[in-house]
Each structure stands twice: as C-alpha cells, then as structure tokens.
Write a protein that holds these residues in place. Structure first.
Motif, PDB file in Angstrom:
ATOM      1  N   UNK A 261      11.051  10.917  37.902  1.00 53.03           N
ATOM      2  CA  UNK A 261      10.684  11.761  36.762  1.00 53.03           C
ATOM      3  C   UNK A 261      11.591  12.975  36.616  1.00 53.03           C
TER       4      UNK A 261
ATOM      5  N   UNK B 171      13.113  18.036  30.635  1.00 52.91           N
ATOM      6  CA  UNK B 171      12.652  18.262  29.257  1.00 52.91           C
ATOM      7  C   UNK B 171      11.411  19.146  29.237  1.00 52.91           C
ATOM      8  N   UNK B 172      10.576  19.005  30.251  1.00 50.10           N
ATOM      9  CA  UNK B 172       9.389  19.867  30.326  1.00 50.10           C
ATOM     10  C   UNK B 172       9.816  21.323  30.470  1.00 50.10           C
TER      11      UNK B 172
ATOM     12  N   UNK C 216      12.145  13.874  33.061  1.00 47.18           N
ATOM     13  CA  UNK C 216      10.960  14.473  32.431  1.00 47.18           C
ATOM     14  C   UNK C 216      10.838  15.939  32.824  1.00 47.18           C
TER      15      UNK C 216
ATOM     16  N   UNK D 273      -2.358  23.073  29.817  1.00 50.09           N
ATOM     17  CA  UNK D 273      -3.013  21.811  29.473  1.00 50.09           C
ATOM     18  C   UNK D 273      -2.106  20.616  29.775  1.00 50.09           C
ATOM     19  N   UNK D 274      -0.791  20.825  29.503  1.00 50.08           N
ATOM     20  CA  UNK D 274       0.148  19.697  29.614  1.00 50.08           C
ATOM     21  C   UNK D 274       0.146  19.080  31.007  1.00 50.08           C
TER      22      UNK D 274
ATOM     23  N   UNK E 238       7.998  24.656  30.067  1.00 45.09           N
ATOM     24  CA  UNK E 238       7.265  24.521  31.334  1.00 45.09           C
ATOM     25  C   UNK E 238       7.910  25.376  32.409  1.00 45.09           C
TER      26      UNK E 238
ATOM     27  N   UNK F 102      -2.349  18.623  33.135  1.00 46.79           N
ATOM     28  CA  UNK F 102      -3.445  17.652  33.324  1.00 46.79           C
ATOM     29  C   UNK F 102      -3.161  16.374  32.540  1.00 46.79           C
ATOM     30  N   UNK F 103      -2.689  16.613  31.304  1.00 46.81           N
ATOM     31  CA  UNK F 103      -2.421  15.488  30.411  1.00 46.81           C
ATOM     32  C   UNK F 103      -1.355  14.566  31.008  1.00 46.81           C
ATOM     33  N   UNK F 104      -0.261  15.184  31.454  1.00 46.51           N
ATOM     34  CA  UNK F 104       0.828  14.384  32.008  1.00 46.51           C
ATOM     35  C   UNK F 104       0.439  13.725  33.324  1.00 46.51           C
TER      36      UNK F 104
ATOM     37  N   UNK G  33      -0.289   5.114  34.091  1.00 48.73           N
ATOM     38  CA  UNK G  33       0.816   4.208  33.774  1.00 48.73           C
ATOM     39  C   UNK G  33       1.662   3.796  34.959  1.00 48.73           C
ATOM     40  N   UNK G  34       1.316   4.284  36.137  1.00 48.80           N
ATOM     41  CA  UNK G  34       2.132   3.920  37.314  1.00 48.80           C
ATOM     42  C   UNK G  34       1.231   3.246  38.344  1.00 48.80           C
TER      43      UNK G  34
ATOM     44  N   UNK H 169      -1.548  10.746  32.585  1.00 46.89           N
ATOM     45  CA  UNK H 169      -0.722   9.667  32.017  1.00 46.89           C
ATOM     46  C   UNK H 169       0.130   9.011  33.098  1.00 46.89           C
ATOM     47  N   UNK H 170       0.704   9.824  33.962  1.00 48.41           N
ATOM     48  CA  UNK H 170       1.535   9.284  35.048  1.00 48.41           C
ATOM     49  C   UNK H 170       0.686   8.385  35.953  1.00 48.41           C
TER      50      UNK H 170
END
Lengths: 244, 440
Positions: free
Chosen positions: B324, B330-331, B327, B1-2, B336, B4-6, B13-14, B9-10
């Motif tokens: 990124x 951390x993912x 990111x 899911x993450x 991830x 699609x979500x990320x 926000x970009x 968002x990317x």
C-alpha cells in the motif's frame, strides 16, 4: 492586482545522493494568481515535479519561502501542512493514484473524509455522498460510480482523480503531467475538462507538463531548465517571451 | 474518518488478513478450551476429594486424652457440627473372590489401578454418618448384590467375623460376593527405638458390601472396618484414635476453625507434639496443587500459539504496508498526516485482533460446552475417544468457563494485536510520500 494565491520565493531544493549533494531547484521564484491556469514547462529532469511537490507541501524546500494567500507555510508542523493540503490544494498525478480497493464513488468520497470526525461524517454523509456523485457527474462518470479503478480506462481513472481533487473545494489544483499517460484523444478530453473546471469554478491550476501544445492553452507559461526559471510567457503574446 | 473507512475496506478486500484473524482466533480458542477443561477437571477432582475427605481432620490427636473428652472440646466450637474418631492403618489384602488372576486391569471398567496394599480405615458408622459421606457412598451402589444389607449398620459382625466394606470397583474386579472372607496382613512395631521389631498381624474379615465415593483414587486405596475391631486387631486401648474427622457448619470458614481448634487442643495437651488440624484442602494439597500446576504450565505453553498468531499478523500487516505504499503517498497528498496514515494500519491490526478474539471466545465457549457431545459422537461413529472419562472417573468431559480468564485472554490478544500492528504502522508513518508517489 490581487494577492497571489501561491508564491514561491527563492526556493532551493537540494538532495543528497550518497556523499554528493545535488541541487535540483536553484532559487525559483513563482507566483500564481487566483483563477489562473499556469503551465510549468520544461524538459525531463528540469525540476518540474520537484517544484510541484515543494509547492504542494509534500516536500520542504531546502531554502526559500512558500506562501499561500500571503501566509508563509514552509515551516508549518506536519499536521498543519496536512490540513492545509486538504483544505486548499487538490492533486492530480500522471498515474492517477486511485485506491484499487475502492469504487470510483468511494475514491472521490475518501477525499471528503480526510479532515472530519466519524460523528461529523455520519451527520453529513448524505450531503457528502451527493457531492461526490455530483462531481463524478461533472467529469462524466455518473454511469461508472460502482466501478473499481481496474474496471476503468485510463481517461476514466484520471477523471475520477480530478473529481477526487475537487471534493474538498480546493482553491488550487496541482497537476503533474495529468495527460502524460493518456492517448491524445483521451488527453484532449481530460484537458477540456480541466479548462472547463478552471473557467466555471475559478480554481487556479498549476499544470506541470512538457507538452508545448497543452501549455499554449494556459493563461501563462513558466519555463524551467536545470532548476531555474528561464522565462515566462503569455501564450496570446507569442514571441513576447521574457528571458529571466 | 478516512482511517476507519480505509481500514475496513482493506480488511474486507484482502482475504490474506483472514490468516491473522484465524491465528488470533486459534490462540484465544485454545487458551479458553484447554484452560476450561483443566479448570473443570480441577473442579471435579476438588469435588471428589471434598466428598471423600472430612471438612477438618485432627491428625494424631493427643494419645493420652480419651476421645470423649476431645469430642466435647471439639464440638464446643461454634462452627463444628459433629466429629468422629478414626483409626487409620495399612495392610495387604490377600486375593479373595472368584477373580481369574490373568485378567488385565484397565479393560473391564476398573481402570484406576487397585493395589492390594490398602489403607484400612476404622470408623464408628453411627458417628461417622454425621461427619463424612460414608453412609451415602453405601447407598450409591446400584448393584444390589454388592450393596450392604443395612446401610445404617454396615460394619456389624457377620458370622462371628468382623465386617469389611471395600469399593465397588474392587469388588467387581475380584468378582467377590457378600460374605466372602478377606484376609488382611498388617504389621506393628514394638519395643524401643534401639531394638524395634515388626510384628505381623493376620486378620480375617467378612465382606459386607461395597461403597462408591465417585472418586476412583480414594476408592482404589481404602477399605473400611469397624473402629472397635481395628482396636482389637492392633491391641489398642478402647477409645484410641489417630485421626478425628470433623464436619463443619460453615465449610468456608474451615481455616479459621482449624486455627481455633488447634488452640483448643493445645489447652488440653500443651505439649501437642505431633497433633495438627488440617482442612480438606491441606489434606489434599499435593494432589490439588499438582493439577493447578499443570493448568498453569498449559497456559504458558498455549501462549506460544498466541505468539505464532502475532507473527502471522505482523507478516500480513507488514506485507500490506509494502503493497500500500502508493496509497500512503496519495493519502498524504490528500491531507493525511503521518499519524493518521499510520492509524489506518493500526486500526487494521486492532480489528483483526478484535474479530479474532471475539471469534476465539465464542468458539472457545461453544467448544467447551459441546465438547462432551462431540466426544460422544466421535466415540460412537469412529471409536475415537478424545477424553477418556473413565480414566478420570468422570461421567462427562468437565469444563468450567471463567469470565475473568476470558477477559484476560481477550485483553492479551488485543494487546498483542496493538503491538504487532504498531511496527508496520510506524513504518507506514515514516514512508516518504514522494517515493511512494514515484513508485508507479
């Protein structure tokens, strides 16, 4: 004595720098009990962070074994290591590593999305949202849910990172200098929070630090020097250190 | 899911990702608009050619067989409605009418250059009426002063002179009036091949009116006279013809009918040395294939825009992966996998390509549909004519939207998106999470 949640047996980690091979960890043995708060203490360059990365399955050891709840994991395929990291380990870093595009709440929720399909997430979205809010409340940030990392102070960012580490219900949190980037007052607050979580939730902590005061508050201290464990001590028994 | 979500968002926000989206959109837009105009133009030209050409034409029918026999044989075919004889010749029209000689062609409406060298078509109006659109072209003429008096008998002699019907545009250009005398000079070879000589023929006709076939290219090159007068002028025997125009019941079966008629004519004249039966498409093959070729060339050129868009998209995504890196670290720490992390960037690329394609298709369709209105507005407001319809003898900017083409263009755009986002995604998957975590 119950089975340790994490064990490292004769862990060696070498890095190649050009033609030269540098040995950073030279046969580290370590174990961490369930609910224990262990401080890994050492000076800069002692190999603390490298050991944390190896134990957190972010970096494979050159030799030796890593066991989670008795199961050998260092040779697992990348996918399974990723799953294990998500299910059992939470990470807290010195520099927080929050995603700048996401709000505090979204950063925490992201942790619950790592191992779930779109459909399953959609069904559980209410529950996961409530859990993320609850954790942000636990770390005292219920009033900063919609704020992005850039709008938060250092201490607040670290609290968000702690909440994110907790979202998947890990049994162990690996914290790499969690207060290293904070002023002393904020650092005390964050530490209080970590100890509270340890006590209330029984989560094991491996805290990498070079702060003696912080280490002294943990259940056990392991000292690392030049890639070798040079001693273990129980802070309550100061002076009863055991040279290895 | 993450992932699609990320990815979402990317993207949100970009704003720089808009560049890739706009690039893909422009590529898709241009491929749809330009190809739709070309297709529309091709369709319009086809329609014009279709209207000015018989369904089938027998070129150089056997000279030894009278038309009546050929007619019976041809009309016996199950798909033939009627046929009509034609005598095609060439000639030079002498200046006529009240035109001032210095008038510049192209600024008065007769945009297509009309030469005085014309193709003279000898027809039998009664028979031709059932076969081609000639009768309709006579009644199409709006100006009464240029219209033939009796469209049913347009080529009847006038004041002892044979009649000629010319195009409305020619009549306008020459400032000619009905009844004007038109002199035609033509030639005819005689003698054997070794001692061939050219005999000039001069003939005078009376202008009986004009026609308008809606295809300027045809109008500019052809004039009509009665076939009997043509035979007299050329001293050809009665019943002679060098082309037979055929009207079919089902024009879609033109090719198979042409094949059948070829066999029929072979039975009548087994030698059949120069005779051929052509469909209207074969008769206009060069013209149609030239436009088709231009359309294909244009498609190729426009795909370059898509390549530019792909580079734009690659650059923005590649920049994103570099930015990124932290990111990604951390993912990975959060669980991830390399594949999962790479799919965040792949999803970004796909969304950019998908949104770009959808926007390109929608704006492309709207642009095609409203291009004529826009062109009219530009013309009225700024005197800018993007698509001078008079040059092409069209009433409006033509377009033809082909759903299959839109599907192909969208699929290509998506494929391009997938390919160009694949490389940055692969780079993201190979990044050492520890290095990215240490970056700060």
């Amino acid at each position: 004595m119950s089975q340790p949640i994490l064990q490292a047996e004769s862990v060696i980690k070498n890095f190649r720098l050009g033609k030269e091979e540098i040995s950073v960890l030279k046969g580290v043995d370590l174990s961490l009990q369930s609910g224990e708060m262990l401080a890994l203490l050492g000076t800069s360059g002692a190999g603390k962070s490298t050991l944390l990365h190896v134990l957190g399955l972010l970096d494979p050891p050159s030799k030796g074994r890593i066991l989670y709840e008795g199961q050998e994991v260092q040779n697992l395929p990348a996918q399974q290591r990723a799953r294990l990291r998500h299910q059992k380990i939470g990470f807290v870093f010195q520099f927080y590593h929050l995603i700048p595009e996401l709000s505090a709440l979204q950063n925490v929720k992201l942790g619950s999305m790592m191992d779930i399909s779109l459909g399953a997430w959609w069904k559980r979205r209410g529950e996961l949202d409530a859990r993320a809010r609850e954790l942000l409340q636990l770390v005292g940030l219920e009033h900063r849910l919609r704020h992005r990392p850039a709008e938060l102070s250092g201490g607040e960012r670290q609290r968000v990172a702690i909440a994110r580490a907790l979202i998947a219900n890990p049994k162990l949190i690996l914290a790499d200098e969690p207060t290293g980037n904070l002023d002393s007052h904020t650092a005390d607050d964050v530490l209080e929070l970590l100890f509270r979580i340890n006590q209330e939730r029984g989560i094991s902590f491996l805290l990498v630090t070079h702060n003696e005061e912080l280490a002294a508050r943990c259940h056990r201290i392991v000292r690392l020097k030049d890639g070798v464990v040079i001693g273990e001590e129980l802070p309550a028994q100061t002076g009863a250190s055991q040279e290895s | 899911m993450y992932r699609y979500f990320l990815a979402l968002r990317y993207l949100i926000n970009r704003p720089i990702n808009l560049l890739g989206t706009i690039g893909i959109m422009l590529g898709v837009w241009s491929l749809i608009v330009v190809v739709s105009i070309f297709s529309g133009y091709l369709g319009a030209v086809e329609e014009h050619l279709r209207s000015s050409t018989a369904d089938l034409s027998v070129i150089e029918p056997p000279e030894t067989i009278p038309f009546e026999i050929l007619q019976r044989a041809i009309e016996a075919d199950e798909n033939v409605l009627a046929c009509s004889p034609r005598l095609l010749w060439y000639g030079l029209l002498h200046p006529f009418g009240a035109r001032v000689k210095s008038e510049v062609i192209g600024q008065t409406g007769a945009v297509v250059s009309e030469t005085n060298f014309v193709s003279v078509i000898g027809i039998d109006p009664e028979l031709d009426r059932r076969v081609t659109g000639f009768h309709g072209w006579l009644t199409e003429v709006i100006d009464e002063e240029m219209r033939v008096a009796n469209p049913d008998r347009p080529l009847d002699d006038r004041a002892d002179l044979p009649s000629m019907v010319i195009s409305t545009s020619r009549m306008q250009r020459e400032a000619a009036s009905i009844g004007d005398r038109i002199r035609l000079t033509t030639g005819q070879s005689s003698g054997s091949r070794q001692s061939e000589s050219l005999n000039f023929i001069n003939a005078t006709f009376a202008l009986s009116g004009s026609f308008s076939s809606s295809y300027a290219g045809f109008d500019s090159l052809n004039v009509f006279v009665h076939i009997d007068r043509m035979r007299e002028m050329l001293k050809s025997p009665a019943g002679s013809t060098n082309e037979i125009a055929i009207k079919l019941l089902d024009p879609d079966k033109a090719e198979e009918t042409a094949l059948r008629l070829t066999n029929t004519l072979k039975v009548l004249d087994p030698r059949m040395r120069f005779t051929s039966v052509r469909t209207w498409k074969q008769s206009n093959f060069i013209q149609l294939s030239s436009i088709e070729h231009q359309r294909s060339l244009m498609q190729l050129v426009l795909f370059v825009i898509m390549i530019v868009a792909a580079f734009l998209m690659y650059t923005t995504l590649s920049m994103m992966v570099t930015e990124k890196t932290g990111d990604i670290g951390i993912l990975t720490a959060m669980g991830g996998s390399p594949l999962g992390v790479s799919s965040v960037f792949l999803a970004c690329g796909l969304v950019i390509a998908l949104v770009g394609s959808v926007l390109g298709v929608v704006t492309g369709c709207l642009s095609s549909i409203y291009l004529d209105d826009f062109n009219q507005w530009l013309k009225a407001s700024f005197e800018i004519d993007l698509f001078p319809t008079r040059i092409y003898n069209l009433k409006s900017v033509p377009y033809s939207l082909d759903p299959l083409w839109m599907l192909i263009v969208s699929a290509i755009a998506l494929m391009v998106g997938l390919v160009v986002s694949g490389l940055p995604a692969w780079r993201a998957a190979r990044l050492d999470p520890l290095q990215s975590l240490r970056r700060d």
